[in-house]
Design a protein around this motif. Structure first.
Motif, PDB file in Angstrom:
ATOM      1  N   GLN A   1       0.832  -1.218   0.000  1.00 48.68           N
ATOM      2  CA  GLN A   1       0.000   0.000   0.000  1.00 48.68           C
ATOM      3  C   GLN A   1       0.863   1.264   0.000  1.00 48.68           C
ATOM      4  O   GLN A   1       0.513   2.277  -0.606  1.00 48.68           O
ATOM      5  N   PHE A   2       2.014   1.200   0.674  1.00 51.68           N
ATOM      6  CA  PHE A   2       2.898   2.370   0.719  1.00 51.68           C
ATOM      7  C   PHE A   2       3.662   2.522  -0.595  1.00 51.68           C
ATOM      8  O   PHE A   2       3.847   3.641  -1.082  1.00 51.68           O
ATOM      9  N   ALA A   3       4.110   1.378  -1.161  1.00 56.39           N
ATOM     10  CA  ALA A   3       4.842   1.449  -2.430  1.00 56.39           C
ATOM     11  C   ALA A   3       3.957   2.088  -3.497  1.00 56.39           C
ATOM     12  O   ALA A   3       4.415   2.922  -4.280  1.00 56.39           O
ATOM     13  N   VAL A   4       2.673   1.721  -3.522  1.00 60.32           N
ATOM     14  CA  VAL A   4       1.736   2.304  -4.482  1.00 60.32           C
ATOM     15  C   VAL A   4       1.704   3.822  -4.305  1.00 60.32           C
ATOM     16  O   VAL A   4       1.843   4.592  -5.269  1.00 60.32           O
ATOM     17  N   GLN A   5       1.547   4.276  -3.081  1.00 60.07           N
ATOM     18  CA  GLN A   5       1.388   5.717  -2.839  1.00 60.07           C
ATOM     19  C   GLN A   5       2.672   6.505  -3.120  1.00 60.07           C
ATOM     20  O   GLN A   5       2.636   7.584  -3.691  1.00 60.07           O
ATOM     21  N   PHE A   6       3.834   5.933  -2.746  1.00 61.71           N
ATOM     22  CA  PHE A   6       5.088   6.667  -2.975  1.00 61.71           C
ATOM     23  C   PHE A   6       5.426   6.706  -4.472  1.00 61.71           C
ATOM     24  O   PHE A   6       5.929   7.717  -4.967  1.00 61.71           O
ATOM     25  N   ALA A   7       5.157   5.608  -5.177  1.00 56.37           N
ATOM     26  CA  ALA A   7       5.419   5.595  -6.626  1.00 56.37           C
ATOM     27  C   ALA A   7       4.508   6.605  -7.319  1.00 56.37           C
ATOM     28  O   ALA A   7       4.920   7.316  -8.241  1.00 56.37           O
TER      29      ALA A   7
ATOM     30  N   VAL B   1       1.148   3.466 -11.871  1.00 62.51           N
ATOM     31  CA  VAL B   1       1.289   2.338 -10.946  1.00 62.51           C
ATOM     32  C   VAL B   1       0.317   1.200 -11.252  1.00 62.51           C
ATOM     33  O   VAL B   1      -0.895   1.408 -11.355  1.00 62.51           O
ATOM     34  N   ILE B   2       0.888   0.002 -11.394  1.00 61.50           N
ATOM     35  CA  ILE B   2       0.100  -1.223 -11.550  1.00 61.50           C
ATOM     36  C   ILE B   2       0.210  -1.965 -10.222  1.00 61.50           C
ATOM     37  O   ILE B   2       1.308  -2.076  -9.666  1.00 61.50           O
ATOM     38  N   GLY B   3      -0.900  -2.448  -9.691  1.00 66.52           N
ATOM     39  CA  GLY B   3      -0.841  -3.150  -8.401  1.00 66.52           C
ATOM     40  C   GLY B   3      -1.571  -4.482  -8.469  1.00 66.52           C
ATOM     41  O   GLY B   3      -2.712  -4.529  -8.914  1.00 66.52           O
TER      42      GLY B   3
ATOM     43  N   VAL C   1      -2.284   7.337   3.266  1.00 67.30           N
ATOM     44  CA  VAL C   1      -3.240   6.399   3.854  1.00 67.30           C
ATOM     45  C   VAL C   1      -2.454   5.241   4.458  1.00 67.30           C
ATOM     46  O   VAL C   1      -1.606   4.648   3.795  1.00 67.30           O
ATOM     47  N   CYS C   2      -2.696   4.946   5.717  1.00 69.04           N
ATOM     48  CA  CYS C   2      -2.042   3.823   6.388  1.00 69.04           C
ATOM     49  C   CYS C   2      -3.160   2.858   6.770  1.00 69.04           C
ATOM     50  O   CYS C   2      -3.724   2.964   7.862  1.00 69.04           O
ATOM     51  N   GLU C   3      -3.486   1.957   5.886  1.00 64.43           N
ATOM     52  CA  GLU C   3      -4.624   1.080   6.158  1.00 64.43           C
ATOM     53  C   GLU C   3      -4.228  -0.029   7.131  1.00 64.43           C
ATOM     54  O   GLU C   3      -3.172  -0.658   6.993  1.00 64.43           O
ATOM     55  N   VAL C   4      -5.086  -0.242   8.103  1.00 66.36           N
ATOM     56  CA  VAL C   4      -4.832  -1.200   9.173  1.00 66.36           C
ATOM     57  C   VAL C   4      -5.920  -2.264   9.133  1.00 66.36           C
ATOM     58  O   VAL C   4      -7.095  -1.942   8.964  1.00 66.36           O
ATOM     59  N   ASP C   5      -5.548  -3.513   9.253  1.00 69.78           N
ATOM     60  CA  ASP C   5      -6.532  -4.604   9.274  1.00 69.78           C
ATOM     61  C   ASP C   5      -6.465  -5.291  10.637  1.00 69.78           C
ATOM     62  O   ASP C   5      -5.506  -5.999  10.948  1.00 69.78           O
ATOM     63  N   CYS C   6      -7.486  -5.054  11.442  1.00 69.33           N
ATOM     64  CA  CYS C   6      -7.531  -5.618  12.803  1.00 69.33           C
ATOM     65  C   CYS C   6      -8.306  -6.927  12.830  1.00 69.33           C
ATOM     66  O   CYS C   6      -8.615  -7.433  13.916  1.00 69.33           O
TER      67      CYS C   6
END
Ligand code: X1H
Length: 443
Positions: A251-257, A264-266, A393-398
């Motif tokens: 998720q961070f690589a997508v946003q920084f690229a 960006v392809i994800g 965005v820092c998505e968190v999965d609890c």
């Protein structure tokens, strides 16, 4: 960060037993710590209102195995005492305030993006999320650690877990020059899967408050930031492929690229994740469960991709190598597809690799975070600013969507690891730690 705060009335101080980290079998109930160390000048401990217990729970690697459940067990242990230059951190993370229980995937995407907006606003306003919940972060490499791959010379038992964020509840004298009881710090290092962890003061990073978003930055965010910056050589207009793009670090690589002006392809495994990827700026999410990644890349990117941020390994790595453009750079940040196997890696048909790299003047570069610590502070500071400005965005999965629900308690680390290896998580997996509550406690 602040001067020693001697705000604890000495009469209420109860000194700590110098307990070490040895296990205490049968410690379950929370007992108050006994008064045996009267040299209060050596440590500052927040006993006032917090009653640091003598016992706690932690996860210990008891035998080496790539199966996390086989390798690790939950044990009772003494709460350790910080040394002169150390902090005693109560691992304490605030949770996502929004409960997401809807089963419908479209609604989930909506809920998630509302949630992201909510978090951004909440952070921008400096709101303090609700207290009383505690989390630790899960990394794919937790099982490389429990398989003894990190340091083959280390023999079990040893403590598990890489990263934590919490509140300082005790500290040594020289650590008190820069820290005080009540400070919030993040850290990465071993032994985070515990209710309390001793952390060298100089390795801790002050954070404005205890939030799971900061936890995502420590390892997952920093890996993407530093790897792309140091090894990616990204130029505006280039094409970047991120594998496992909806995961903790993807998720961070997508946003920084994207911020670097790239296309960006994800890759991801569900439509819900594809929707999330779109919401964070991914130009071309590819749900590989529904479409053939190789075909899509051939058809839509005939010249190849300039940079690959690769964490899956095996067949995906081979495909990524074959999809590189001339002068392409492939960054290896992991190879999760192999971690659960005895060797930790899937066979790679690399016989023709030198030819492929030469023909394209392409390169493959490995990235291991501890080798880039010189870049760490800048990376963290910069990401914190982006987060505060609502630009990250820092998505968190609890585990709200996990079959047995939210990951609560250290024992649910096992479920959380399984959940991540099943590819179910959207964002960084975190577990809520629930230290036994002490009546009258304010922590
Ligand atoms: C000293 O350098 C290292 C580097 C990696 C020592 C150990 C490792 C390791 O265990 C890792 C690792 C660490 C971090 C990360 O983000 C990914 C990986 S993958 C990996 C590993 C996996 C299987 C092996 O057989 C060997 C290493």
């Amino acid at each position: 960060m602040s001067c020693p705060r001697l705000l604890l009335p000495l009469l209420t101080l109860r000194r700590v037993r110098t307990a070490g980290t040895g296990t205490l079998s049968g410690v379950h109930a929370v007992s108050s710590r006994s008064i045996i160390d009267m040299s209060y000048s050596a440590h500052f401990m927040d006993f006032q209102g917090s009653s640091i217990p003598s016992g706690m729970q932690k996860l210990v690697v008891t035998r080496l195995s790539p199966s996390f459940r086989e390798a690790v067990s939950l044990q009772a242990a003494a709460v350790p005492t910080p040394g002169d230059a150390e902090l005693l951190v109560r691992n304490r993370f605030v949770s996502s305030a929004l409960q997401r229980r809807d089963e419908n995937s479209r609604l989930r995407v909506e809920a998630r993006s509302n949630y992201l907006r909510f978090l951004k606003v909440q952070f921008a306003l400096g709101a303090i999320p609700k207290d009383g919940e505690r989390f630790v972060g899960i990394n794919a490499s937790d099982i490389n650690y429990s398989a003894g791959r990190y340091d083959p010379s280390v023999r079990p038992p040893f403590d598990a877990g890489f990263e934590g964020i919490g509140e300082v509840v005790g500290l040594g004298l020289s650590a008190s020059a820069r820290h005080a009881v009540g400070d919030t710090v993040a850290y990465f290092g071993s032994g985070a899967f515990a209710e309390y962890t001793v952390v060298p003061a100089k390795e801790s990073v002050p954070v404005p408050s205890v939030r799971p978003e900061f936890l995502t930055l420590l390892v997952s965010g920093a890996t993407a930031y530093i790897a792309l910056k140091r090894l990616g050589d990204l130029a505006k207009g280039e094409t970047v492929l991120v594998t496992a793009a909806a995961g903790g670090t993807g998720q961070f690589a997508v946003q920084f690229a994207k911020q670097a002006g790239c296309h960006v392809i994800g890759t991801c495994s569900s439509d819900e994740k594809a929707g999330f990827l779109k919401s964070i700026g991914c130009d071309r999410p590819v749900n590989y469960a529904m479409e053939d990644l190789a075909k899509t890349l051939r058809k839509e990117y005939p010249k190849g991709v300039d940079v690959v941020y690769e964490s899956v390994g095996g067949r995906v790595l081979e495909l990524a190598v074959n999809s590189l453009a001339n002068k392409g750079r492939l960054i290896v940040i992991g190879f999760i597809s192999g971690y659960q196997t005895p060797s930790g890696i899937l066979p790679f048909q690399g016989g023709t690799l030198p030819v492929k790299l030469l023909q394209k003047s392409a390169s493959m570069r490995g990235f291991f975070l501890p080798h880039f610590l010189a870049d760490y502070r800048e990376a963290l500071g910069s990401m914190m600013q982006m987060l505060a400005a609502g630009k990250l965005v820092c998505e968190v999965d609890c585990g709200e969507m996990a079959p047995e629900g939210r990951f609560v308690g250290l024992e649910s680390v096992f479920r959380a690891v399984d959940y991540m290896y099943a590819g179910k998580n959207l964002g960084k997996v975190v577990v809520e730690v629930n230290p036994p509550s002490v009546s009258g406690s304010k922590l």
